[in-house]
Write an enzyme that holds these catalytic residues in place. Structure first.
Site, PDB file in Angstrom:
ATOM      1  NE  ARG A  42     -21.407  43.986  25.115  1.00 23.30           N
ATOM      2  CZ  ARG A  42     -22.051  43.140  24.337  1.00 23.30           C
ATOM      3  NH1 ARG A  42     -21.751  43.068  23.047  1.00 23.30           N
ATOM      4  NH2 ARG A  42     -22.993  42.360  24.822  1.00 23.30           N
ATOM      5  CG  ASP A 151     -17.572  34.944  15.470  1.00 19.98           C
ATOM      6  OD1 ASP A 151     -18.688  34.443  15.727  1.00 19.98           O
ATOM      7  OD2 ASP A 151     -17.243  36.087  15.850  1.00 19.98           O
TER       8      ASP A 151
END
Length: 287
Positions: A42, A151
């Site tokens: 990632r 978020d």
């Protein structure tokens, strides 16, 4: 010192420890050594974006003061964003049958209705809530009703605000709702939520471990499949904060693998699978 290899890059134990420690401190993310390959994969795009050649150098950079902005993007890259429309539908059943009628009565008496989708990811959860309200209690949607969707990942929030999804992503929406609350997107496989759904939702960036700027209490809080990524002490610090953010007669929904801890359980009563209310909700007066 060992290194883990994948493709042309390697990450040392030292670099991994630095990155996992930062992720824990910044966002509460717990990254055991078994996640090293995932972390490396990632963060590969972040190395490319910053022009940094090694994970060791990247770890040093994000640890330094000048790496503060990149640290936020690192957390974004490490965050798991998986969501579905009407996921764990039993919560929406409780919302429809038990919560919405009561919230409509309150709204008619002039009280604002506030719902929080914490860890909203790409927006399917808050849009599902909005669709349900429009479908089951349309009058509530016309009153002072707002869904706050937060978020930690600013990039996923940008996608959520657009509200465009593929055919595969909308499979959880009942067919009749699709016809009412979706319109064609910019390609044959794209569907966009309608303006009346979008109007009910406000998206904001928020780190649950930092200060919560909201000064109102919420009638309903969805925080599903979020705290599972935190360790027990971090979770224990969040339960009283959620209780304080919840109205005395509110509803609190967790993910299917999550439970309020034993320490916090006296604060909540179970009203269904991973569904809770404040312990004295039945006797409380909604302020």
């Amino acid at each position: 010192m060992s290194v883990i290899s994948q493709g042309s890059g390697t990450i040392s134990d030292t670099a991994f420890a630095t990155i996992s420690s930062l992720a824990k401190a910044e966002a509460g993310l717990v990254l055991p050594h078994s996640k090293v390959t995932m972390v490396q994969s990632r963060l590969r795009t972040r190395l490319a974006a910053t022009g940094i050649d090694t994970y060791e150098a990247y770890a040093k950079f994000v640890s330094a003061a000048e790496g503060t902005a990149e640290r936020r993007l690192m957390i974004s890259a490490l965050t798991t964003n998986v969501s579905h429309f009407f996921r764990e539908n039993h919560h929406f059943d409780i919302l429809k049958k038990d919560a919405l009628p009561e919230l409509l009565r309150r709204a008619k008496s002039g009280k604002p209705v506030r719902i929080w989708s914490a860890g909203c990811s790409s927006g399917q959860e808050p849009y599902s809530i909005a669709m349900l309200i429009l479908d089951a209690t349309p009058e509530l949607a016309s009153l002072d009703t707002l869904i706050l969707a937060t978020d930690i990942d600013p990039k996923i929030l940008e996608k959520a605000e657009v509200g465009q999804y593929s055919t595969q992503q909308i499979t959880g929406i009942p067919e009749d709702m699709r016809k009412r609350y979706l319109k064609p997107g910019n390609c044959s496989d794209a569907h966009i939520v309608t303006p009346n759904v979008k109007r009910m939702v406000r998206f904001r960036e928020l780190n649950l471990l930092h200060d919560w700027p909201m000064r109102t209490q919420f009638d309903v809080i969805f925080c599903r499949n979020v705290v599972i990524y935190f360790d027990t002490p971090t979770q224990d610090g969040l339960w009283p904060r959620f209780e304080s953010a919840l109205h005395p007669q509110g509803w609190f929904f967790l993910g299917h693998s999550e439970r309020v801890s034993e320490q916090a359980l006296p604060r909540f009563s179970s009203v269904g699978m991973t569904a809770y209310r404040p312990i004295n909700a039945s006797n409380a007066t909604h302020a």
